[in-house]
Design a protein around this motif. Sequence first.
Motif, PDB file in Angstrom:
ATOM      1  N   HIS A   1      14.325   3.970  14.463  1.00 18.45           N
ATOM      2  CA  HIS A   1      15.651   3.420  13.989  1.00 18.45           C
ATOM      3  C   HIS A   1      16.736   3.834  15.131  1.00 18.45           C
TER       4      HIS A   1
ATOM      5  N   ILE B   1      20.916   0.919  29.409  1.00 25.25           N
ATOM      6  CA  ILE B   1      20.086   2.217  29.379  1.00 25.25           C
ATOM      7  C   ILE B   1      18.755   1.588  29.286  1.00 25.25           C
TER       8      ILE B   1
ATOM      9  N   ILE C   1      24.311  -1.481  16.144  1.00 23.69           N
ATOM     10  CA  ILE C   1      24.562  -1.623  14.543  1.00 23.69           C
ATOM     11  C   ILE C   1      25.803  -1.826  13.945  1.00 23.69           C
ATOM     12  N   ARG C   2      26.011  -2.735  13.041  1.00 23.06           N
ATOM     13  CA  ARG C   2      27.401  -2.999  12.506  1.00 23.06           C
ATOM     14  C   ARG C   2      28.366  -2.788  13.622  1.00 23.06           C
ATOM     15  N   ASN C   3      29.442  -2.108  13.608  1.00 23.23           N
ATOM     16  CA  ASN C   3      30.559  -2.078  14.808  1.00 23.23           C
ATOM     17  C   ASN C   3      29.864  -1.497  15.987  1.00 23.23           C
ATOM     18  N   MET C   4      28.718  -0.820  16.232  1.00 27.30           N
ATOM     19  CA  MET C   4      28.481  -0.306  17.399  1.00 27.30           C
ATOM     20  C   MET C   4      27.622  -1.238  18.242  1.00 27.30           C
TER      21      MET C   4
ATOM     22  N   THR D   1      29.368   7.260  13.312  1.00 24.24           N
ATOM     23  CA  THR D   1      28.441   7.882  12.126  1.00 24.24           C
ATOM     24  C   THR D   1      27.964   9.399  12.650  1.00 24.24           C
TER      25      THR D   1
ATOM     26  N   TYR E   1      23.047  -1.145  23.657  1.00 31.16           N
ATOM     27  CA  TYR E   1      23.204  -0.501  25.044  1.00 31.16           C
ATOM     28  C   TYR E   1      21.943  -0.712  25.874  1.00 31.16           C
TER      29      TYR E   1
ATOM     30  N   ARG F   1      21.009  11.405   5.277  1.00 32.55           N
ATOM     31  CA  ARG F   1      20.373  10.121   5.571  1.00 32.55           C
ATOM     32  C   ARG F   1      19.951   9.816   6.898  1.00 32.55           C
TER      33      ARG F   1
ATOM     34  N   VAL G   1      18.978   1.234  17.300  1.00 29.31           N
ATOM     35  CA  VAL G   1      20.376   1.306  17.388  1.00 29.31           C
ATOM     36  C   VAL G   1      20.747   1.216  18.637  1.00 29.31           C
TER      37      VAL G   1
ATOM     38  N   HIS H   1      30.428   9.405  19.715  1.00 25.27           N
ATOM     39  CA  HIS H   1      29.980  10.245  18.993  1.00 25.27           C
ATOM     40  C   HIS H   1      30.022  11.973  19.032  1.00 25.27           C
TER      41      HIS H   1
ATOM     42  N   LEU I   1      15.967   9.450   8.968  1.00 24.16           N
ATOM     43  CA  LEU I   1      15.944   8.180   9.514  1.00 24.16           C
ATOM     44  C   LEU I   1      14.635   8.270  10.412  1.00 24.16           C
TER      45      LEU I   1
ATOM     46  N   MET J   1      40.230   3.122  16.143  1.00 23.88           N
ATOM     47  CA  MET J   1      38.930   2.926  15.981  1.00 23.88           C
ATOM     48  C   MET J   1      38.199   3.545  14.896  1.00 23.88           C
ATOM     49  N   LEU J   2      36.955   2.859  14.479  1.00 26.04           N
ATOM     50  CA  LEU J   2      36.335   3.284  13.244  1.00 26.04           C
ATOM     51  C   LEU J   2      35.725   4.356  13.733  1.00 26.04           C
TER      52      LEU J   2
ATOM     53  N   PHE K   1      26.522   8.100  27.615  1.00 28.07           N
ATOM     54  CA  PHE K   1      26.681   6.910  27.250  1.00 28.07           C
ATOM     55  C   PHE K   1      27.237   7.120  25.615  1.00 28.07           C
TER      56      PHE K   1
HETATM   57  C1  HEC Z   1      31.851   2.799  21.588  1.00 28.73           C
HETATM   58  C2  HEC Z   1      31.642   3.907  20.722  1.00 28.73           C
HETATM   59  C3  HEC Z   1      30.137   4.339  20.698  1.00 28.73           C
HETATM   60  C4  HEC Z   1      29.251   4.482  21.691  1.00 28.73           C
HETATM   61  C5  HEC Z   1      29.312   4.716  22.962  1.00 28.73           C
HETATM   62  C6  HEC Z   1      27.918   4.785  20.912  1.00 28.73           C
HETATM   63  N1  HEC Z   1      28.262   4.431  19.620  1.00 28.73           N
HETATM   64 FE1  HEC Z   1      26.770   4.930  18.090  1.00 28.73          FE
HETATM   65  N2  HEC Z   1      28.025   4.381  16.775  1.00 28.73           N
HETATM   66  C7  HEC Z   1      29.532   3.720  16.886  1.00 28.73           C
HETATM   67  C8  HEC Z   1      30.025   3.365  15.585  1.00 28.73           C
HETATM   68  C9  HEC Z   1      31.484   2.750  15.545  1.00 28.73           C
HETATM   69  C10 HEC Z   1      28.970   3.738  14.762  1.00 28.73           C
HETATM   70  C11 HEC Z   1      29.223   3.238  13.000  1.00 28.73           C
HETATM   71  C12 HEC Z   1      29.107   1.796  13.234  1.00 28.73           C
HETATM   72  C13 HEC Z   1      29.215   1.287  11.800  1.00 28.73           C
HETATM   73  O1  HEC Z   1      28.889   1.877  10.764  1.00 28.73           O
HETATM   74  O2  HEC Z   1      29.963   0.138  11.684  1.00 28.73           O
HETATM   75  C14 HEC Z   1      27.924   4.073  15.648  1.00 28.73           C
HETATM   76  C15 HEC Z   1      26.488   4.379  14.699  1.00 28.73           C
HETATM   77  C16 HEC Z   1      25.743   4.963  15.148  1.00 28.73           C
HETATM   78  C17 HEC Z   1      24.370   5.428  14.595  1.00 28.73           C
HETATM   79  C18 HEC Z   1      24.152   5.074  13.150  1.00 28.73           C
HETATM   80  C19 HEC Z   1      23.204   4.076  12.706  1.00 28.73           C
HETATM   81  C20 HEC Z   1      23.079   4.105  11.237  1.00 28.73           C
HETATM   82  O3  HEC Z   1      21.788   4.217  10.725  1.00 28.73           O
HETATM   83  O4  HEC Z   1      24.011   4.337  10.414  1.00 28.73           O
HETATM   84  C21 HEC Z   1      23.659   5.887  15.532  1.00 28.73           C
HETATM   85  C22 HEC Z   1      22.046   6.445  15.069  1.00 28.73           C
HETATM   86  C23 HEC Z   1      24.336   5.894  16.687  1.00 28.73           C
HETATM   87  N3  HEC Z   1      25.456   5.042  16.555  1.00 28.73           N
HETATM   88  C24 HEC Z   1      23.612   6.322  18.030  1.00 28.73           C
HETATM   89  C25 HEC Z   1      24.380   5.946  19.124  1.00 28.73           C
HETATM   90  C26 HEC Z   1      23.574   6.434  20.385  1.00 28.73           C
HETATM   91  C27 HEC Z   1      22.503   7.280  20.494  1.00 28.73           C
HETATM   92  C28 HEC Z   1      24.619   6.267  21.437  1.00 28.73           C
HETATM   93  C29 HEC Z   1      24.375   6.116  23.015  1.00 28.73           C
HETATM   94  C30 HEC Z   1      23.222   5.721  23.501  1.00 28.73           C
HETATM   95  C31 HEC Z   1      25.626   5.544  20.739  1.00 28.73           C
HETATM   96  N4  HEC Z   1      25.578   5.533  19.344  1.00 28.73           N
HETATM   97  C32 HEC Z   1      26.849   5.413  21.550  1.00 28.73           C
HETATM   98  C33 HEC Z   1      30.315   3.810  18.001  1.00 28.73           C
HETATM   99  C34 HEC Z   1      29.523   4.135  19.294  1.00 28.73           C
END
Ligand code: HEC
Length: 214
Positions: A160, A179, A169-172, A146, A175, A152, A164, A125, A156, A142-143, A120
Amino acid sequence: MKRQSSAIASRVMILGALMMALALSGCMRGVPSDKPPIHVNPNMDSQPKYKTQGSSAFFADGSAMRTPVAGTIARGSLIATPADSAYLLGKNGAGELIKSNPRKVTMDLLSRGQERYGIFCAPCHGAVGDGKGIVVLRDKGMLPPTNYHDDRMRALPDGHYFNVISNGIRNMPGYRHQIPVADRWAIVSYVRALQRSQNAKLQDIPENLRGGVK
Ligand code: HEC
């Protein structure tokens, strides 16, 4: 001339039939009645159903209302104690993010977390959580996600991370539909392990294994 008069006659008949229909349907009744008005085109407006506190000949006790099956939980009543809130929302009773994972961190939990993380999270990431997943490498637009490995992110609380994963969060995107809660906590524990592994010092490695470190 004859033709015209028969046309008029048929119009008068149609008008008469319409008036009758209106009168029958109750529109022109003008007097109160206990009976429901005649419904010319019922479609699916009235359907057989049980109403609250209605009776039913189907059940032995004659009531349409049934007692909920044992163990039924009303919508919105899943969270009864602060422990429920910690586990299901990652927040304590006061709504603050909890510091540490409510699941006991074991090798099994970490393996499960690793597997679920690979499914996932890693596509975006990256396998080590540096934000360089295959999706980002291929789709330059694609952005970038993080990177987990800075002060930082390390500071956390576990709650947190749980939040998330659950809500995004924001663009993410979130799930929570993909999940289950137990797996979200497994992933949180694995992300913590990744953070330690990427920020490890020589002292973190057992002494007898330090020789193999390049
Ligand atoms: C489709 C792509 C994608 C998937 C899949 C994804 N993420 Fe992310 N995630 C992102 C993006 C893009 C950001 C940054 C978002 C922004 O800053 O706008 C992010 C940010 C985060 C952050 C940063 C939060 C913060 O405090 O800044 C965490 C923690 C995180 N993701 C955890 C996860 C975990 C754990 C999973 C799996 C369950 C996951 N992500 C799956 C794209 C994804």
